[in-house]
Design a protein around this motif. Structure first.
Motif, PDB file in Angstrom:
ATOM      1  N   ARG A   1       3.438   7.003  -6.621  1.00 11.62           N
ATOM      2  CA  ARG A   1       1.976   6.960  -6.775  1.00 11.62           C
ATOM      3  C   ARG A   1       1.407   8.155  -7.524  1.00 11.62           C
TER       4      ARG A   1
ATOM      5  N   ARG B   1       5.823  -0.587  -1.438  1.00  8.09           N
ATOM      6  CA  ARG B   1       5.679   0.459  -0.428  1.00  8.09           C
ATOM      7  C   ARG B   1       4.382   1.204  -0.716  1.00  8.09           C
ATOM      8  N   LYS B   2       3.881   1.905   0.288  1.00  7.22           N
ATOM      9  CA  LYS B   2       2.633   2.656   0.115  1.00  7.22           C
ATOM     10  C   LYS B   2       2.777   3.827  -0.845  1.00  7.22           C
ATOM     11  N   ASP B   3       3.992   4.343  -1.011  1.00  7.47           N
ATOM     12  CA  ASP B   3       4.189   5.523  -1.853  1.00  7.47           C
ATOM     13  C   ASP B   3       4.600   5.184  -3.284  1.00  7.47           C
TER      14      ASP B   3
ATOM     15  N   THR C   1       3.697   2.467  -6.853  1.00  2.89           N
ATOM     16  CA  THR C   1       2.816   1.488  -7.477  1.00  2.89           C
ATOM     17  C   THR C   1       3.570   0.901  -8.657  1.00  2.89           C
TER      18      THR C   1
END
Length: 195
Positions: A81, A149-151, A153
């Protein structure tokens, strides 16, 4: 008498739900069984007759196989990200020439950076490495979404050829049930003629 079964494999990222729904509406006594297969195993699973057909990512060796191209997948770059590419809506492949490619260098790109040697890894593992900021991965959008995943993009990347999803099956298995499923994937209705 037991119900006949049509076993159709699909690779990660492919969503066969719409075809399964259409099959259930008109199955004519044949149960559809969907089987998740690893991308590298899809062709061999058809050849070994572990599955009857596969929704596979090309390329495959077409020898002894029928193949119907279904759709193309948009390539994306998967990055941490905090990576500068995250700031763009879309990025040119040439703009990534200084990066470390986890999944191999896309065709047509001459990297400016000395490339690290990454061991072969699954798409999920490649996304984990991208999350750590060690490199970037170019994957089909459906695969990037599957392993989101959140970490990390992902951003569409212009330059690499899209990947293609196709339906494959053995040439000696070209019966009415097989052709009925081909028809479902091609959008034919029960009343439409083959073609």
């Amino acid at each position: 008498m037991s119900e006949r079964v049509l076993r159709v494999g699909y690779v990660p990222g492919v969503t066969p739900d719409k075809w399964a729904r259409a099959w259930r509406e008109r199955r004519d006594g044949v149960l559809l069984e969907l089987v998740l297969v690893e991308e590298a195993d899809a062709e061999q699973a058809v050849r070994d007759k572990r599955i009857d057909m596969a929704l596979a990512r090309l390329p495959v060796d077409r020898t002894g196989l029928h193949l119907v191209r279904l759709y193309d997948e948009l390539p994306v770059v998967v990055v941490n990200r905090e990576h500068p590419a995250a700031a763009y809506d879309e990025i040119e492949l040439a703009d990534l020439a200084d990066e470390q490619f986890i999944t191999g260098i896309p065709e047509g790109l001459i990297p400016r950076a000395n490339q690290l040697t990454f061991p072969p890894m699954s798409a999920k593992e490649a996304v984990e490495v991208a999350a750590a900021g060690t490199g970037i991965a170019v994957l089909p959008m459906s695969v990037a979404r599957l392993h989101h995943r959140k970490d990390v993009t992902h951003r569409p990347v212009r330059g690499p050829a899209p990947t293609t999803i196709a339906l494959i099956w053995l040439t000696d298995r070209d019966d009415a049930t097989t052709q009925a499923f081909v028809g479902v994937t091609r959008g034919r209705t029960p009343r439409s003629s083959r073609g």
